[in-house]
Design a protein around this motif. Structure first.
Motif, mmCIF file in Angstrom:
data_model
loop_
_atom_site.group_PDB
_atom_site.id
_atom_site.type_symbol
_atom_site.label_atom_id
_atom_site.label_comp_id
_atom_site.label_asym_id
_atom_site.label_seq_id
_atom_site.Cartn_x
_atom_site.Cartn_y
_atom_site.Cartn_z
ATOM 1 N N UNK A 45 0.851 -1.191 0.000
ATOM 2 C CA UNK A 45 0.000 0.000 0.000
ATOM 3 C C UNK A 45 0.883 1.235 0.000
ATOM 4 N N UNK A 46 0.645 2.116 -0.954
ATOM 5 C CA UNK A 46 1.385 3.380 -1.067
ATOM 6 C C UNK A 46 0.613 4.448 -0.310
ATOM 7 N N UNK A 47 1.232 5.003 0.716
ATOM 8 C CA UNK A 47 0.631 6.093 1.478
ATOM 9 C C UNK A 47 1.529 7.315 1.384
ATOM 10 N N UNK A 48 0.981 8.389 0.853
ATOM 11 C CA UNK A 48 1.703 9.648 0.743
ATOM 12 C C UNK A 48 1.239 10.562 1.861
ATOM 13 N N UNK A 94 -5.050 -2.636 7.205
ATOM 14 C CA UNK A 94 -4.919 -3.912 7.924
ATOM 15 C C UNK A 94 -6.302 -4.500 8.187
ATOM 16 N N UNK A 95 -7.234 -3.681 8.678
ATOM 17 C CA UNK A 95 -8.587 -4.174 8.955
ATOM 18 C C UNK A 95 -9.307 -4.574 7.675
ATOM 19 N N UNK A 96 -8.946 -3.955 6.546
ATOM 20 C CA UNK A 96 -9.548 -4.311 5.264
ATOM 21 C C UNK A 96 -9.046 -5.643 4.731
ATOM 22 N N UNK A 97 -7.972 -6.165 5.326
ATOM 23 C CA UNK A 97 -7.450 -7.471 4.955
ATOM 24 C C UNK A 97 -6.616 -7.508 3.686
ATOM 25 N N UNK A 98 -6.310 -6.356 3.123
ATOM 26 C CA UNK A 98 -5.575 -6.333 1.853
ATOM 27 C C UNK A 98 -4.111 -5.922 2.003
ATOM 28 N N UNK A 99 -3.710 -5.534 3.171
ATOM 29 C CA UNK A 99 -2.360 -5.002 3.363
ATOM 30 C C UNK A 99 -1.311 -6.104 3.277
ATOM 31 N N UNK A 100 -0.287 -5.869 2.435
ATOM 32 C CA UNK A 100 0.864 -6.770 2.334
ATOM 33 C C UNK A 100 2.128 -6.101 2.851
#
Length: 167
Positions: A45-48, A94-100
């Motif tokens: 996940x890219x967070x700016x 994380x809660x969305x279940x998609x974080x790698x």
């Protein structure tokens, strides 16, 4: 200036123990572009931090209006507020279940932010630093056209980068 804060529980984020990469460089150095490329290849996940701040501003929230005033003047947003926004976005992933894993674009800005992040969330697995000539960064930002990309605020952000962040 006092900015509204939200309480964020980061325990799920800590226990997920996902890789975190800090991507650093001056304003307009290409951090966002490189993070987007790496995100496609890794699924991270890219967070700016800049995008998170701008999104909060355009949301029209009380916190967003307070941030707008700071950003319009080219001032650095307080560490605890930036960390709140980043932690909130990471926890949602994380809660969305998609974080790698996470690519943090333009964070930390200085050692205080780095220390606060490590104390609250944990240490990064890697740090990537992008270097570019300041005149090129300024031209890129002026052509980008974000509301906070005026010549004066860009020059102030570049000066802040030189004084606070550059290794």
């Amino acid at each position: 200036m006092e900015v509204e804060r939200k309480e964020i529980n980061v325990e799920a984020l800590k226990s997920a123990n996902l890789p975190i990469i800090w991507v650093l460089g001056g304003p307009g150095s290409g951090k966002g572009t490189q993070c987007a490329n790496v995100a496609v290849k890794t699924g991270f996940t890219h967070l700016s931090s800049g995008d998170l701040l701008r999104n909060e501003v355009v949301s029209g929230s009380k916190r967003g209006l307070q941030l707008y005033k700071l950003m319009e003047m080219g001032e650095l947003v307080p560490t605890e507020i930036v960390l709140d926004l980043i932690a909130e976005a990471m926890v949602q992933e994380v809660y969305g279940g998609k974080a790698k894993g996470f690519l943090l674009d333009a964070f930390p800005w200085h050692l205080e932010q780095a220390s606060a992040f490590e104390a609250r969330i944990g240490a990064p697995k890697k740090v990537i630093y992008l270097s570019l000539e300041q005149d090129v960064m300024i031209d890129r930002l002026l052509n980008r056209g974000n509301f906070d990309d005026t010549k004066e605020t860009i020059e102030k952000r570049c000066a802040n980068f030189q004084n606070e962040t550059r290794p």
